[in-house]
Design a protein around this motif. Structure first.
Motif, short mmCIF file in Angstrom:
data_model
loop_
_atom_site.label_atom_id
_atom_site.label_comp_id
_atom_site.label_asym_id
_atom_site.label_seq_id
_atom_site.Cartn_x
_atom_site.Cartn_y
_atom_site.Cartn_z
N UNK A 33 0.82 -1.21 0.00
CA UNK A 33 0.00 0.00 0.00
C UNK A 33 0.86 1.26 0.00
N UNK A 34 1.94 1.25 0.77
CA UNK A 34 2.79 2.44 0.90
C UNK A 34 3.89 2.51 -0.16
N UNK A 35 4.09 1.42 -0.89
CA UNK A 35 5.20 1.38 -1.84
C UNK A 35 6.54 1.34 -1.13
N UNK A 36 6.58 0.69 0.03
CA UNK A 36 7.78 0.64 0.86
C UNK A 36 8.39 -0.76 0.84
N UNK A 37 9.71 -0.85 0.96
CA UNK A 37 10.33 -2.16 1.11
C UNK A 37 9.87 -2.80 2.42
N UNK A 38 9.72 -4.12 2.39
CA UNK A 38 9.31 -4.87 3.58
C UNK A 38 10.51 -5.68 4.06
N UNK A 39 10.78 -5.58 5.35
CA UNK A 39 11.89 -6.31 5.96
C UNK A 39 11.31 -7.26 7.00
N UNK A 40 11.55 -8.55 6.80
CA UNK A 40 11.13 -9.56 7.77
C UNK A 40 12.36 -9.91 8.60
N UNK A 41 12.37 -9.49 9.86
CA UNK A 41 13.56 -9.68 10.69
C UNK A 41 13.94 -11.15 10.86
N UNK B 164 22.99 -6.46 9.30
CA UNK B 164 21.87 -6.51 8.36
C UNK B 164 20.70 -5.64 8.84
N UNK B 165 20.40 -5.73 10.14
CA UNK B 165 19.35 -4.91 10.74
C UNK B 165 19.65 -3.43 10.56
N UNK B 166 20.87 -3.03 10.89
CA UNK B 166 21.23 -1.61 10.83
C UNK B 166 21.23 -1.09 9.40
N UNK B 167 21.64 -1.92 8.45
CA UNK B 167 21.55 -1.52 7.04
C UNK B 167 20.09 -1.31 6.64
N UNK B 168 19.22 -2.21 7.09
CA UNK B 168 17.80 -2.12 6.73
C UNK B 168 17.15 -0.87 7.32
N UNK B 169 17.44 -0.53 8.56
CA UNK B 169 16.79 0.64 9.17
C UNK B 169 17.35 1.96 8.65
N UNK B 170 18.48 1.90 7.96
CA UNK B 170 19.07 3.13 7.41
C UNK B 170 18.26 3.66 6.22
N UNK B 171 17.42 2.83 5.64
CA UNK B 171 16.62 3.25 4.49
C UNK B 171 15.62 4.33 4.85
N UNK B 172 15.22 5.10 3.83
CA UNK B 172 14.25 6.18 4.04
C UNK B 172 12.83 5.66 4.20
N UNK B 173 12.54 4.49 3.65
CA UNK B 173 11.21 3.90 3.78
C UNK B 173 11.37 2.43 4.07
N UNK B 174 10.54 1.91 4.98
CA UNK B 174 10.47 0.48 5.24
C UNK B 174 9.29 0.16 6.13
N UNK B 175 8.87 -1.08 6.01
CA UNK B 175 7.95 -1.68 6.98
C UNK B 175 8.69 -2.90 7.47
N UNK B 176 8.88 -3.00 8.78
CA UNK B 176 9.72 -4.04 9.34
C UNK B 176 8.92 -4.84 10.36
N UNK B 177 8.86 -6.17 10.15
CA UNK B 177 8.14 -6.99 11.12
C UNK B 177 9.10 -7.84 11.91
N UNK B 178 8.79 -7.97 13.17
CA UNK B 178 9.59 -8.78 14.09
C UNK B 178 9.89 -7.98 15.34
N UNK B 179 10.35 -8.68 16.34
CA UNK B 179 10.60 -8.04 17.62
C UNK B 179 12.09 -7.83 17.85
N UNK B 180 12.81 -8.85 18.26
CA UNK B 180 14.25 -8.74 18.53
C UNK B 180 14.50 -7.48 19.36
#
Length: 180
Positions: free
Chosen positions: A34-42, A64-80
């Motif tokens: 819906x948002x046109x954002x990359x999805x990251x499954x932790x 890998x986590x820190x690289x993923x959160x550096x992006x301008x757009x994302x939806x990230x699922x998981x806790x950790x």
């Protein structure tokens, strides 16, 4: 009358948290479309592909986590939760799904036995029922979920807690989301 705040309030970097088998990966994928954002499954970052859920070395997962959160757009699922401080420093919104333990175990059996290639699964992995996972869903996970739900609202970000599958279904309808 709407039950939920507008999706736009949550920004372009959304954390989706909650217990195992609550629907985090499916919701994250729907939000990403819906948002046109990359999805990251932790779970995919934390575990080695094709490994039957063998964790990566911690430093590799953190990188890998820190690289993923550096992006301008994302939806990230998981806790950790050990990585929450870094993720919260970049997130613009938080959605927490709640689920009862028995429903979680039922969904675990369904997805493991019948949903090959489901959203959020490990590439090249053939899942199997694991007693450790059942124990996690029923006993070890719930206290951690309660602590997480107490801590996350204090981040000061737009926050939504979805309390049951019926309410999650209403969220999909109200926000115009599709399970794909």
């Amino acid at each position: 009358m709407t039950e939920f705040p507008p999706l736009e309030e949550f920004g372009h970097r959304i954390m989706v948290c909650g217990p195992s088998n609550a629907g985090k990966s499916t919701l994250a994928a729907a939000l990403g479309r819906t948002l046109g954002s990359p999805v990251v499954h932790l779970d995919q970052l934390h575990h080695l592909p094709g490994s039957n859920w063998v964790p990566r070395p911690r430093e590799d997962f953190v990188a890998l986590h820190n690289d993923a959160i550096a992006g301008e757009q994302w939806v990230m699922d998981g806790n950790y939760t050990g990585l929450f401080p870094a993720r919260l420093s970049r997130a613009t919104g938080i959605i927490v799904i709640r689920s009862n333990r028995f429903g979680g175990v039922a969904r675990y059996f369904r997805r493991t036995l019948f949903e090959r290639g489901r959203v959020g699964s490990l590439s090249g992995n053939r899942d199997s029922i694991k007693w450790q996972m059942i124990h996690w869903i029923m006993f070890a996970g719930p206290p951690k979920q309660r602590a997480m739900r107490r801590a996350l609202p204090s981040a000061g970000l737009p926050y939504l807690e979805v309390h049951a599958m019926r309410q999650l279904n209403r969220l999909y309808r109200e926000w115009g989301l599709s399970r794909g």
